[in-house]
Design a protein around this motif. Sequence first.
Motif, PDB file in Angstrom:
ATOM      1  N   ALA A 121      -1.271   2.787  -5.488  1.00 27.57           N
ATOM      2  CA  ALA A 121       0.188   2.847  -5.604  1.00 27.57           C
ATOM      3  C   ALA A 121       0.830   3.040  -4.232  1.00 27.57           C
ATOM      4  O   ALA A 121       1.865   2.437  -3.928  1.00 27.57           O
ATOM      5  CB  ALA A 121       0.595   3.985  -6.541  1.00 27.57           C
ATOM      6  N   GLY A 122       0.230   3.861  -3.383  1.00 26.41           N
ATOM      7  CA  GLY A 122       0.762   4.068  -2.039  1.00 26.41           C
ATOM      8  C   GLY A 122       0.746   2.796  -1.221  1.00 26.41           C
ATOM      9  O   GLY A 122       1.680   2.512  -0.461  1.00 26.41           O
ATOM     10  N   TYR A 123      -0.306   2.010  -1.367  1.00 22.79           N
ATOM     11  CA  TYR A 123      -0.375   0.739  -0.658  1.00 22.79           C
ATOM     12  C   TYR A 123       0.665  -0.239  -1.210  1.00 22.79           C
ATOM     13  O   TYR A 123       1.352  -0.928  -0.454  1.00 22.79           O
ATOM     14  CB  TYR A 123      -1.783   0.147  -0.781  1.00 22.79           C
ATOM     15  N   TYR A 124       0.796  -0.275  -2.544  1.00 19.79           N
ATOM     16  CA  TYR A 124       1.738  -1.204  -3.176  1.00 19.79           C
ATOM     17  C   TYR A 124       3.180  -0.888  -2.786  1.00 19.79           C
ATOM     18  O   TYR A 124       3.973  -1.796  -2.533  1.00 19.79           O
ATOM     19  CB  TYR A 124       1.576  -1.139  -4.696  1.00 19.79           C
ATOM     20  N   PHE A 125       3.542   0.381  -2.734  1.00 18.35           N
ATOM     21  CA  PHE A 125       4.914   0.766  -2.423  1.00 18.35           C
ATOM     22  C   PHE A 125       5.164   0.920  -0.924  1.00 18.35           C
ATOM     23  O   PHE A 125       6.253   1.330  -0.518  1.00 18.35           O
ATOM     24  CB  PHE A 125       5.288   2.052  -3.152  1.00 18.35           C
ATOM     25  N   GLY A 126       4.179   0.637  -0.103  1.00 16.53           N
ATOM     26  CA  GLY A 126       4.381   0.637   1.342  1.00 16.53           C
ATOM     27  C   GLY A 126       4.201   1.997   2.021  1.00 16.53           C
ATOM     28  O   GLY A 126       4.555   2.138   3.191  1.00 16.53           O
ATOM     29  N   LEU A 127       3.694   2.978   1.299  1.00 19.57           N
ATOM     30  CA  LEU A 127       3.463   4.282   1.910  1.00 19.57           C
ATOM     31  C   LEU A 127       2.234   4.286   2.796  1.00 19.57           C
ATOM     32  O   LEU A 127       2.101   5.113   3.678  1.00 19.57           O
ATOM     33  CB  LEU A 127       3.334   5.359   0.825  1.00 19.57           C
TER      34      LEU A 127
END
Length: 65
Positions: free
Chosen positions: A53-59
């Motif tokens: 999720a962090g990778y998907y949302f750019g975090l």
Amino acid sequence: MKIIVILIIAAILLSLFTALRGLLKPGAASEKTVRALTLRVGLSISLFLLLMAGYYFGLIPRSGL
């Protein structure tokens, strides 16, 4: 994000060593061991989903390979 990941990894290791202690301790501690290993699997899956999720949302930024 880094602090959350480090805390989850620390909790995974703590659960793993708790299960190891339950295995090495004489007596009927099998339920405690199973519970600790189940918690470890749940935390590992949660960490994987959090990283995705962090990778998907750019975090988590992409590496420039």
